[in-house]
Write a protein that holds these residues in place. Structure first.
Motif, PDB file in Angstrom:
ATOM      1  N   LEU A 277       0.870  -1.412   0.011  1.00 21.29           N
ATOM      2  CA  LEU A 277      -0.083  -0.009  -0.063  1.00 21.29           C
ATOM      3  C   LEU A 277       0.813   1.302   0.071  1.00 21.29           C
ATOM      4  O   LEU A 277       2.009   1.364   0.657  1.00 21.29           O
ATOM      5  N   TRP A 278       0.306   2.387  -0.581  1.00 23.98           N
ATOM      6  CA  TRP A 278       1.147   3.635  -0.740  1.00 23.98           C
ATOM      7  C   TRP A 278       0.945   4.355   0.394  1.00 23.98           C
ATOM      8  O   TRP A 278       1.319   5.553   0.240  1.00 23.98           O
ATOM      9  N   PHE A 279       0.686   4.169   1.758  1.00 20.44           N
ATOM     10  CA  PHE A 279       0.573   4.838   2.687  1.00 20.44           C
ATOM     11  C   PHE A 279       0.831   3.607   3.889  1.00 20.44           C
ATOM     12  O   PHE A 279       0.488   2.488   3.724  1.00 20.44           O
ATOM     13  N   ASP A 280       1.221   4.343   4.944  1.00 18.92           N
ATOM     14  CA  ASP A 280       1.599   3.469   6.169  1.00 18.92           C
ATOM     15  C   ASP A 280       0.605   3.666   7.293  1.00 18.92           C
ATOM     16  O   ASP A 280       0.835   2.932   8.226  1.00 18.92           O
ATOM     17  N   THR A 281      -0.097   4.736   7.189  1.00 14.48           N
ATOM     18  CA  THR A 281      -1.125   4.916   8.246  1.00 14.48           C
ATOM     19  C   THR A 281      -2.615   4.794   7.846  1.00 14.48           C
ATOM     20  O   THR A 281      -2.921   5.289   6.796  1.00 14.48           O
ATOM     21  N   ASP A 282      -3.054   3.602   8.173  1.00 16.04           N
ATOM     22  CA  ASP A 282      -4.597   3.488   8.004  1.00 16.04           C
ATOM     23  C   ASP A 282      -5.473   4.039   8.864  1.00 16.04           C
ATOM     24  O   ASP A 282      -5.325   3.868  10.276  1.00 16.04           O
ATOM     25  N   ILE A 283      -6.443   5.177   8.454  1.00 17.75           N
ATOM     26  CA  ILE A 283      -7.345   5.825   9.091  1.00 17.75           C
ATOM     27  C   ILE A 283      -8.962   5.258   9.129  1.00 17.75           C
ATOM     28  O   ILE A 283      -9.475   5.761   9.953  1.00 17.75           O
ATOM     29  N   HIS A 284      -8.746   4.249   8.503  1.00 21.32           N
ATOM     30  CA  HIS A 284     -10.349   3.743   8.397  1.00 21.32           C
ATOM     31  C   HIS A 284     -10.358   2.272   8.524  1.00 21.32           C
ATOM     32  O   HIS A 284     -10.130   1.339   7.402  1.00 21.32           O
ATOM     33  N   CYS A 285     -10.592   1.422   9.522  1.00 22.65           N
ATOM     34  CA  CYS A 285     -10.575   0.246   9.933  1.00 22.65           C
ATOM     35  C   CYS A 285     -11.373  -0.360  10.835  1.00 22.65           C
ATOM     36  O   CYS A 285     -11.589   0.464  11.883  1.00 22.65           O
ATOM     37  N   HIS A 286     -11.892  -1.299  11.162  1.00 23.47           N
ATOM     38  CA  HIS A 286     -12.644  -1.889  12.045  1.00 23.47           C
ATOM     39  C   HIS A 286     -12.193  -3.230  12.860  1.00 23.47           C
ATOM     40  O   HIS A 286     -12.547  -4.251  12.722  1.00 23.47           O
ATOM     41  N   ILE A 287     -10.912  -2.795  13.496  1.00 32.18           N
ATOM     42  CA  ILE A 287     -10.195  -4.015  14.264  1.00 32.18           C
ATOM     43  C   ILE A 287      -9.998  -3.682  15.797  1.00 32.18           C
ATOM     44  O   ILE A 287      -9.415  -4.292  16.301  1.00 32.18           O
ATOM     45  N   ILE A 288     -10.891  -2.844  16.480  1.00 35.21           N
ATOM     46  CA  ILE A 288     -11.008  -2.697  17.637  1.00 35.21           C
ATOM     47  C   ILE A 288     -12.240  -3.792  18.137  1.00 35.21           C
ATOM     48  O   ILE A 288     -13.195  -3.757  17.649  1.00 35.21           O
ATOM     49  N   PRO A 289     -11.763  -4.847  19.156  1.00 31.39           N
ATOM     50  CA  PRO A 289     -12.605  -6.094  19.218  1.00 31.39           C
ATOM     51  C   PRO A 289     -13.894  -5.661  19.859  1.00 31.39           C
ATOM     52  O   PRO A 289     -14.021  -5.200  20.810  1.00 31.39           O
ATOM     53  N   GLY A 290     -15.059  -6.483  19.278  1.00 33.86           N
ATOM     54  CA  GLY A 290     -16.289  -6.462  19.884  1.00 33.86           C
ATOM     55  C   GLY A 290     -17.137  -5.430  19.948  1.00 33.86           C
ATOM     56  O   GLY A 290     -18.032  -5.584  20.856  1.00 33.86           O
ATOM     57  N   ILE A 291     -16.776  -4.090  19.613  1.00 36.24           N
ATOM     58  CA  ILE A 291     -17.591  -2.954  19.446  1.00 36.24           C
ATOM     59  C   ILE A 291     -18.455  -2.834  18.398  1.00 36.24           C
ATOM     60  O   ILE A 291     -19.288  -1.901  18.596  1.00 36.24           O
ATOM     61  N   ASP A 292     -18.182  -3.241  17.298  1.00 30.81           N
ATOM     62  CA  ASP A 292     -19.064  -2.909  16.154  1.00 30.81           C
ATOM     63  C   ASP A 292     -19.205  -4.293  15.219  1.00 30.81           C
ATOM     64  O   ASP A 292     -18.904  -5.464  15.675  1.00 30.81           O
ATOM     65  N   ASP A 293     -19.386  -4.050  13.885  1.00 29.47           N
ATOM     66  CA  ASP A 293     -19.209  -5.277  13.083  1.00 29.47           C
ATOM     67  C   ASP A 293     -17.889  -5.809  12.422  1.00 29.47           C
ATOM     68  O   ASP A 293     -17.967  -6.626  11.402  1.00 29.47           O
TER      69      ASP A 293
END
Length: 245
Positions: A14-30
């Motif tokens: 990927l051409w960026f090393d900071t991801d600003i949009h992902c859902h990887i915090i466990p158990g609080i959304d989908d």
């Protein structure tokens, strides 16, 4: 001697090393269900060149009414899992705010979790544009926020009215497109619109929007494609992800 015919394509990073949009915090959304799954997903992200994560759990009325108080313990559990694995990647959080009454109440209460630089990720309904979107973009800027519209390429009601994208962008709404859109995961139309936004210099941020291993599989397949190489050439140095500090 014919091994070159069967040589696996080497993926691009990927051409960026900071991801600003992902859902990887466990158990609080989908997104990720537990800390182990979260850490597994993060390890896959690291293989794509991601070195810092600003997670964006959903904040949505009735379904995911997350606040700093609900997010903090889940993030702590993820950090413990990463530490136990010897993984020192930096994971913090902001949020993906659906434009609804709960967001309005959190905004009024001063309960917003912005990105560095006071950016804020907002999400339209998938059914129709919020009736007050133009006023909201203006009001957020007056309050000192810099609004980022999450995955505008996914809102089908804009696909036949592309001048609306330019109007919103000119009004100060920054655009974040999904790698999953560029991979074709959501469909041909979403991919075409994402590429049109790139061609028209309307893309300010990228995000994986990673929720699960199925998403990761799609991204990994994409990173071996000619499309990924092309998108990398077009977007490298043009997006703002890595400037958030």
């Amino acid at each position: 001697m014919l091994d070159f015919l069967f040589k696996k394509k080497q993926p691009v990073s990927l051409w960026f090393d900071t991801d600003i949009h992902c859902h990887i915090i466990p158990g609080i959304d989908d997104g990720a269900r537990n800390a182990a799954m979260s850490a597994d997903l993060i390890e896959r992200m690291q293989s794509w060149g991601i070195r810092r994560i600003i997670a964006s759990p959903h904040v949505t009325q009735e379904t995911f009414e997350n606040t700093p108080q609900t997010i903090a313990p889940a993030l702590d559990a993820l950090r413990i899992e990463l530490t136990n694995r010897g993984n020192d990647i930096k994971v913090t959080n902001s949020a993906e705010y659906r434009i609804d009454e709960f967001f309005a109440s959190q905004l009024e209460a001063g309960n917003i979790m912005p990105y560095p630089g006071n950016y804020i990720l907002i999400e339209n309904s998938f059914m129709q544009e919020p009736w007050n979107l133009d006023q909201l973009i203006f009001d957020l800027q007056v309050q000192g926020y810099k609004p980022i519209m999450a995955h505008p390429e996914r809102f089908s009601y804009y696909h036949g009215k592309r001048d609306r994208y330019k109007t919103l962008h000119d009004a100060g709404a920054l655009f974040q497109i999904n790698i999953l859109s560029l991979s074709g995961y959501y469909g041909k139309q979403e991919k075409q619109v994402a590429e049109w936004l790139i061609e028209n210099n309307l893309v300010d941020f990228n995000g994986t929007d990673l929720h699960n291993h199925r998403h990761a599989d799609s991204i990994e397949a994409y990173l071996t494609s000619k499309d990924a190489a092309k998108h990398s050439r077009l977007l490298a140095g043009r997006i703002l992800n890595n400037s958030l500090s």
